[in-house]
Scaffold this active site. Sequence first.
Site, PDB file in Angstrom:
ATOM      1  N   HIS A 167      -7.581   7.553   7.601  1.00 54.69           N
ATOM      2  CA  HIS A 167      -6.786   8.148   6.512  1.00 54.69           C
ATOM      3  C   HIS A 167      -7.385   7.746   5.152  1.00 54.69           C
ATOM      4  O   HIS A 167      -6.775   6.989   4.381  1.00 54.69           O
ATOM      5  CB  HIS A 167      -5.343   7.631   6.654  1.00 54.69           C
ATOM      6  N   GLU A 271      -9.443  13.116   5.387  1.00 50.13           N
ATOM      7  CA  GLU A 271      -9.393  12.228   6.546  1.00 50.13           C
ATOM      8  C   GLU A 271     -10.139  12.822   7.732  1.00 50.13           C
ATOM      9  O   GLU A 271      -9.973  14.001   8.045  1.00 50.13           O
ATOM     10  CB  GLU A 271      -7.918  12.013   6.925  1.00 50.13           C
TER      11      GLU A 271
HETATM   12  O1  TA6 Z   1      -2.333  12.569   6.102  1.00 50.82           O
HETATM   13  C1  TA6 Z   1      -1.370  13.231   5.378  1.00 50.82           C
HETATM   14  C2  TA6 Z   1      -0.030  12.627   5.710  1.00 50.82           C
HETATM   15  O2  TA6 Z   1       0.229  12.730   7.071  1.00 50.82           O
HETATM   16  C3  TA6 Z   1       1.053  13.304   4.884  1.00 50.82           C
HETATM   17  O3  TA6 Z   1       1.907  14.130   5.624  1.00 50.82           O
HETATM   18  C4  TA6 Z   1       1.717  12.167   4.230  1.00 50.82           C
HETATM   19  O4  TA6 Z   1       2.997  12.160   3.927  1.00 50.82           O
HETATM   20  C5  TA6 Z   1       0.859  11.032   4.389  1.00 50.82           C
HETATM   21  O5  TA6 Z   1      -0.035  11.228   5.393  1.00 50.82           O
HETATM   22  C6  TA6 Z   1       1.174   9.636   4.037  1.00 50.82           C
HETATM   23  O6  TA6 Z   1       1.916   9.095   5.074  1.00 50.82           O
HETATM   24  P1  TA6 Z   1       2.560   7.672   4.961  1.00 50.82           P
HETATM   25  O7  TA6 Z   1       3.265   7.444   6.258  1.00 50.82           O
HETATM   26  O8  TA6 Z   1       1.436   6.694   4.766  1.00 50.82           O
HETATM   27  O9  TA6 Z   1       3.482   7.714   3.788  1.00 50.82           O
END
Ligand code: TA6
Length: 314
Positions: A167, A271
């Site tokens: 991520h 990502e």
């Molecule tokens: O990768 C994108 C995502 O899945 C979004 O939907 C988003 O809200 C984010 O990651 C961040 O997630 P988190 O659980 O770290 O707040």
Amino acid sequence: MSAEMVFVEHCKGISGLDKVILREVRGSSAEVYLYGGQVISWKNDHGEELLFVSSKAPFKPPKAIRGGIPICFPQFGSHGHLEQHGFARNRFWSIDHDPPPFITNNSNKAFVDLILKHSEEDAKIWPHRYEFRLRVTLGPGGDLMLTSRIRNTNTDGKSFTFTFAYHNYFSVSDISEVRIEGLETLDYLDNLQDRQRFTEQGDAITFESEVDKIYVSTPTKIAILDHEKKRTFVLRKDGLPDAVVWNPWDKKAKLIPDLGDEEYKHMLCVEAAAVEKPITLKPGEEWKGRQELSAVPSSYCSGQLDPQKVLQGN
Ligand code: TA6
């Protein structure tokens, strides 16, 4: 190069959390926290930070750290019965002192091997035995490589299935000045519309509102062009067919407690992921997923960057 050059240093980071600093001869560096097995810093040889970490990230387990490169495993997102993005990002990983050999360029000196294994506690929510080995390497030119090897060590004959993502939070000068090359015309699942499938238009991707998309079956190379910084990030990936692009924009940013209201302007998540087609491993099988990040200076050409050159270059 000084004779005392320390390529790998083990020390304490924010909140006393264990971290490993990787350094290379020309001055680039990276920092990896054992909490989450998470890269938190990646600097070029001018000492400029290339990853975004929220100023509001508390660095307090069990909360995942907002920024750097969280590892999403064994579930990407909230589709599944586990917590959002799985549990690997808020577990304490260990140093892997004796990893099985890698078939890679072993002249690299700045690297660390981490391992995460099943625990009794996690078995209650994900009843499988596994070994997740992560190698983080800083190349002599400042490139950052992450290699994940996940093995099914179940003794009950059961397969398991997972989704995965690196991520990556890239640091950008101003999200409105950034574009992504390499994802045009591809299909994506829109997280903002219940993962419905759409096809991207022919133009490079730019940002003027919230974006949360899973591009499927993407090329192995994606470029993120930051006009203002005159910098291009190149993401190369292997074993990870999908690419997630996320920026929360202003309204969503205000709802995220560990993100400053204006910080969305200076971050972009691109990502390397395996989401659309989950990976299944039989006992004894291993999966490998690798990404390589580089940051190269980019120049203007009649007011526009030449993305083709970026994508064609090495
Ligand atoms: O990768 C994108 C995502 O899945 C979004 O939907 C988003 O809200 C984010 O990651 C961040 O997630 P988190 O659980 O770290 O707040």
